[in-house]
Design a protein around this motif. Structure first.
Motif, PDB file in Angstrom:
ATOM      1  N   ALA A   1       0.811  -1.218   0.000  1.00  0.00           N
ATOM      2  CA  ALA A   1       0.000   0.000   0.000  1.00  0.00           C
ATOM      3  C   ALA A   1       0.848   1.274   0.000  1.00  0.00           C
ATOM      4  O   ALA A   1       0.316   2.377   0.177  1.00  0.00           O
ATOM      5  CB  ALA A   1      -0.933   0.004   1.205  1.00  0.00           C
TER       6      ALA A   1
ATOM      7  N   LYS B   1      -0.185   4.815  -1.266  1.00  0.00           N
ATOM      8  CA  LYS B   1      -1.629   4.753  -1.505  1.00  0.00           C
ATOM      9  C   LYS B   1      -2.442   5.100  -0.269  1.00  0.00           C
ATOM     10  O   LYS B   1      -3.250   6.031  -0.284  1.00  0.00           O
ATOM     11  CB  LYS B   1      -2.017   3.356  -2.003  1.00  0.00           C
ATOM     12  N   GLU B   2      -2.217   4.324   0.807  1.00  0.00           N
ATOM     13  CA  GLU B   2      -3.071   4.514   1.980  1.00  0.00           C
ATOM     14  C   GLU B   2      -2.425   3.908   3.218  1.00  0.00           C
ATOM     15  O   GLU B   2      -1.563   3.024   3.108  1.00  0.00           O
ATOM     16  CB  GLU B   2      -4.426   3.847   1.757  1.00  0.00           C
TER      17      GLU B   2
ATOM     18  N   TYR C   1       1.827   4.213   7.242  1.00  0.00           N
ATOM     19  CA  TYR C   1       1.696   4.696   5.863  1.00  0.00           C
ATOM     20  C   TYR C   1       3.078   5.045   5.324  1.00  0.00           C
ATOM     21  O   TYR C   1       3.825   5.791   5.948  1.00  0.00           O
ATOM     22  CB  TYR C   1       0.790   5.925   5.817  1.00  0.00           C
TER      23      TYR C   1
ATOM     24  N   PRO D   1       5.267   5.495  -3.476  1.00  0.00           N
ATOM     25  CA  PRO D   1       5.180   4.170  -4.111  1.00  0.00           C
ATOM     26  C   PRO D   1       6.577   3.565  -4.273  1.00  0.00           C
ATOM     27  O   PRO D   1       7.534   4.272  -4.597  1.00  0.00           O
ATOM     28  CB  PRO D   1       4.562   4.472  -5.483  1.00  0.00           C
TER      29      PRO D   1
END
Length: 337
Positions: free
Chosen positions: A77, A80-81, A155, A159
């Protein structure tokens, strides 16, 4: 990515140093290594089961070599989140980020992309191209980790980022073993998680445990000397446990977050002695990556942690608090001061 072999003097050798005859220890493959727990006269099957179940639970949370772990989900993730994780992961990552800050990033839990690129210790080990290393270095930055302790989420801001807690997770696991043993009112035990050794309590009669420190240039099981400790943990980081040899050059697995190549600073290994194994685990890699001068200074600033340093010229140094309790027995090594 932990990497250590610390040799406990066990089996037939341990009987030379102990009046009590040890009961058989239990060994299983977990956390990517052979883990041995010896509960001596308190070694009941149900307690061994409890301990190894807990180790596998920690592995399922934090391994980067298994699909579907919580760390795997966090890495997937990235950019992203946030991802909700177990309290185990929050605690270990919090400690990792502390050592990243103390070392100005020499120790960095976001080293995952670089570790995967080299693949040292796996079937995919190789020397990456310089361009490949240059491409992943910008992804290594502990300041780009957002950890929310209250929400229990992690988090990764960009990326391609990836956490790797292999340099500290076994230390946490060893401390969890000690927590369970304390709750069960166990007096003494030896916990060896692939070289992360926790000497829980003391030997019968109040004598200290005698533990050998691995010779980084010798065969597995060869030691340079013996350290006497009580209720302490010892963790070693060195160039000898995982490596790749190509064209006669050895590339070990402790990678520089600055240039992306194995750390080269004259050290063969660093052994840390501490009260908590998570600290000894994180510090062994941190201090190795920093080098002798900066690493020793960090230990002295922290206090209540000690270090043994083995150099590639055969010299050995140690912090003041451990020098008197470490007996250098190998003729291949000598004290530097």
């Amino acid at each position: 990515m932990k990497h250590t072999i610390l040799v406990i003097i066990s089996g037939a050798l341990l009987t030379l140093f102990s009046c009590a005859k040890p009961m058989p220890a239990q060994t299983e493959y977990v956390l990517g290594t052979l883990c041995t727990i010896n509960l001596f006269e308190k070694g009941k099957p149900e307690l061994y089961r409890t301990l190894f179940v807990r180790l596998r639970e920690i592995e399922d949370h934090m391994s980067v070599n298994k699909d579907g772990t919580e760390l795997d989900r966090v890495n997937a993730a990235a950019g992203k989140e946030p991802v909700a994780v177990d309290a185990d992961v929050i605690e270990v990552l919090s400690a990792a980020l502390l050592y990243a800050e103390l070392s100005d990033g020499a120790f960095d839990p976001t080293v995952g992309p670089l570790v995967k690129l080299w693949g040292i210790g796996t079937d995919n080990a190789r020397i990456p191209e310089a361009a490949e290393i240059k491409a992943v270095l910008p992804l290594i930055n502990y300041k780009d980790v957002v950890l929310d302790s209250q929400a229990k989420t992690i988090y990764l801001k960009r990326p391609g980022m990836a956490l790797d807690l292999g340099a500290i997770a076994k230390g946490y696991a060893a401390d969890e073993m000690a927590r369970i043993l304390k709750a069960q009112r166990i007096d003494r035990a030896i916990i060896d998680l692939g070289g992360n050794v926790l000497a829980y309590g003391e030997k019968q009669g109040g004598k200290p445990w005698r533990i050998g420190v691995q010779d980084p240039t010798g065969d597995r099981g060869a030691y340079i000397g013996i350290l006497e400790i009580k209720n302490k943990t010892m963790v070693t980081s060195g160039v000898y446990e995982r490596f790749l040899i190509q064209d006669g050059i050895r590339y070990h697995h402790i990678l520089s977050t600055a240039n992306g190549y194995p750390v080269q600073n004259g050290l063969l290994s660093v052994t840390i002695i501490a009260d908590r194994s998570i600290d000894a685990d994180g510090l062994s890699t941190t201090v190795f990556a920093l080098g002798y001068e900066k690493g020793r200074n960090l230990l002295e600033q922290l206090g209540n942690v000690e270090g043994i340093f083995i150099f590639d010229d055969g010299t050995v140094r140690a912090t003041d608090g451990v020098r008197s309790s470490f007996n250098l027995t190998s003729e291949r090594y000598r004290w530097a001061d």
